[in-house]
Scaffold this motif. Sequence first.
Motif, PDB file in Angstrom:
ATOM      1  N   CYS A 135     -22.634  31.014  70.113  1.00 12.75           N
ATOM      2  CA  CYS A 135     -23.539  30.646  69.035  1.00 12.75           C
ATOM      3  C   CYS A 135     -22.731  30.158  67.836  1.00 12.75           C
ATOM      4  CB  CYS A 135     -24.370  31.866  68.643  1.00 12.75           C
ATOM      5  SG  CYS A 135     -25.573  31.548  67.347  1.00 12.75           S
ATOM      6  N   HIS A 179     -23.511  30.544  64.855  1.00 14.62           N
ATOM      7  CA  HIS A 179     -23.692  31.444  63.717  1.00 14.62           C
ATOM      8  C   HIS A 179     -22.583  32.500  63.693  1.00 14.62           C
ATOM      9  CE1 HIS A 179     -26.125  34.792  61.582  1.00 14.62           C
ATOM     10  NE2 HIS A 179     -25.685  33.961  60.660  1.00 14.62           N
ATOM     11  N   GLU A 180     -22.534  33.353  64.713  1.00 18.57           N
ATOM     12  CA  GLU A 180     -21.496  34.385  64.714  1.00 18.57           C
ATOM     13  C   GLU A 180     -20.762  34.512  66.055  1.00 18.57           C
ATOM     14  OE1 GLU A 180     -22.966  38.133  63.233  1.00 18.57           O
ATOM     15  OE2 GLU A 180     -23.152  37.379  61.190  1.00 18.57           O
ATOM     16  N   ILE A 198     -21.543  34.525  69.226  1.00 19.55           N
ATOM     17  CA  ILE A 198     -22.095  35.445  70.215  1.00 19.55           C
ATOM     18  C   ILE A 198     -22.350  34.655  71.501  1.00 19.55           C
ATOM     19  CG2 ILE A 198     -24.204  36.752  70.740  1.00 19.55           C
ATOM     20  CD1 ILE A 198     -22.370  38.174  68.718  1.00 19.55           C
ATOM     21  N   CYS A 213     -30.532  32.688  70.750  1.00 18.50           N
ATOM     22  CA  CYS A 213     -29.369  33.565  70.663  1.00 18.50           C
ATOM     23  C   CYS A 213     -29.812  35.033  70.706  1.00 18.50           C
ATOM     24  CB  CYS A 213     -28.613  33.286  69.369  1.00 18.50           C
ATOM     25  SG  CYS A 213     -27.257  34.420  69.089  1.00 18.50           S
ATOM     26  N   HIS A 251     -29.392  37.162  66.584  1.00 22.27           N
ATOM     27  CA  HIS A 251     -30.355  37.066  65.478  1.00 22.27           C
ATOM     28  C   HIS A 251     -31.406  35.998  65.744  1.00 22.27           C
ATOM     29  CE1 HIS A 251     -26.219  37.753  63.669  1.00 22.27           C
ATOM     30  NE2 HIS A 251     -26.786  38.932  63.546  1.00 22.27           N
ATOM     31  N   GLY A 295     -31.251  32.898  66.624  1.00 17.89           N
ATOM     32  CA  GLY A 295     -31.029  31.480  66.331  1.00 17.89           C
ATOM     33  C   GLY A 295     -31.431  30.670  67.564  1.00 17.89           C
ATOM     34  N   PRO A 306     -31.329  31.433  61.596  1.00 15.01           N
ATOM     35  CA  PRO A 306     -30.084  31.416  60.846  1.00 15.01           C
ATOM     36  C   PRO A 306     -29.044  30.419  61.346  1.00 15.01           C
ATOM     37  CG  PRO A 306     -30.045  33.203  62.424  1.00 15.01           C
ATOM     38  CD  PRO A 306     -31.369  32.508  62.585  1.00 15.01           C
TER      39      PRO A 306
END
Lengths: 104, 405
Positions: A45, A47-48, A50, A64, A67, A69, A82
């Motif tokens: 991902c 975002h972080e 993952i 995802c 969170h 996404g 996010p």
Amino acid sequence: MAQWIEACGKDDIDEEDVMRFDHGGKTYAIYRSPDDKFYATDGLCTHEKIHLADGLVMDNIIECPKHNGRFDYRTGEAKGAPVCINLKTYPVKVDGGKVLIDVG
Amino acid sequence: MTNGMVIVGGGMAGARAIVNLRASGYEGAITLVGEETLLPYDRPPLSKAMITDEQEPQPAWLLDESMLVSLNATVLRGVRAKSIDRASKTLHLEDGVSLSYEKLLIATGAKPRRLTLPGGELGYTLRDYADGDHLRNRIRNSAAVAIIGGGFIGLEVAASARKLGAAVTVIEAQPRILMRGVPQEIADVVHARHEAAGVAMQVGTGLSAIEIDGVVLADGRKIKADIVIAGIGATPQTALAEQAGLAVDNGITCDATLRTADADIFAAGDCCSFPHQLFGNKRMRLEAWRNATDQANVATENMLGGSKAYTAVPWFWSDQHDLSLQIAGVPGDGVETVRRQLSDQAFIIFHRDASGRLVGASGIGPGNSIARDVKLAEMLIARSAAPASAALADASVGLKSLLKG
Ligand SMILES: Cc1cc2nc3c(=O)[nH]c(=O)nc-3n(C[C@H](O)[C@H](O)[C@H](O)COP(=O)(O)OP(=O)(O)OC[C@H]3O[C@@H](n4cnc5c(N)ncnc54)[C@H](O)[C@@H]3O)c2cc1C
Ligand code: FES
């Protein structure tokens, strides 16, 4: 330059599902769509970082697991908070029973 | 000239509100008033990566200067909104500035409850970035950490402090941790995981005082600690609404469209109390990240003239050690549970009400092992589905097939 790598067998992934594929120190996500086409994106991902392969595929969206996404896995497009950075996508072809992705 | 859409509070809900006002096509002025000096940032990392990361931390920004420029929004930082004059639609700030609003969104969040027992002022709490930075440094310089309260934030900080090598004690007055909203079977797994990681778990243990070098339990025992951290819940920030004569019921009272009794004032996020149509219009207030995002989306749409009800299924996650827990729906509405074992260490508890309807799903497992099924459960809950227990219990029956069936 194209560099086709065998990622998995066609039947290793259910329709409307995703699988993780690691190669050359990188991780990818391979998708099989409800209309039986195959796609590949970066495995993490934006975002972080993952693993998306733990997420849920619904129609053309991968969500995802962390969170929620959402990305369109055909184009890599991030579908809103996010996540705001698109996923990189990779060309895919199916040869016999095998799914190949171009990581070049 | 008005200041257009005015938002009080620069947390997740406030930041999201700016973005969604623009995404919805609103072109007028947007002004956000936030008492924090930082631009909006994300809170969940504060109890997790913020404490454990080796690198010097940075706020996880939700908005930065360049985004604000492109969104054409004004953010007034480091100033509290003091009062609302509803008749003239004016918001008064503590520094004497007044803003006139077309519509006002109150997104003031919640603040940690403080310990009231003797020495309570010695206990630290965690809500904002400065708290997180302070705890990070203090925990790194502490041999022993005592945590009061076995709720999510306390337990996440316990896991983080343990990872840094501190001796950690968690003290919970209730008979078990996570009493509120988490089924016993899952709380048991969390409890055991903390013990396996070396956290001393003191449940069903009252406190009598906090002292400079530790805490005194109700039974007189003393637990030595270099720092005491309290995670005993949060109180919604409702003073602004109350002062303006708006109703408060464990949160600012809104209708399903997140509007208060004043047609020009809305609320969203941790401060908002609303009736949930999916759960018999039961009034609730959620302290959860996704709720703050989703409510900001709905509230702003309605500020622009919409009349959409907020019906999203509540959803929350928590990370502790290598485990992730996710809860969807309202487990407390269930009268019966069904367990689905996904692997050795991962399972989901489904909660069904008296009519057999799925009202909640609570999952725990390493990494993101339960995420997909909790998401599918959430979709089933949203449809008021009543899947058969046998199907829920059988991990070989895909939840997706229940959704499509
Ligand atoms: C340490 C921590 C960890 C968390 N982890 C998770 C998690 O893992 N999963 C999850 O789902 N949720 C988690 N949460 C919850 C989540 O962060 C909150 O639900 C979310 O931040 C709520 O957003 P909000 O905008 O409603 O409120 P807030 O983020 O609290 O923002 C409100 C803002 O308003 C400001 N304000 C208040 N009064 C005024 C005033 N009068 N004038 C001006 N400004 C004012 C406050 O200073 C604050 O900046 C966590 C929260 C914390 C604190
Ligand atoms: S890690 Fe994917 S949405 Fe946050």
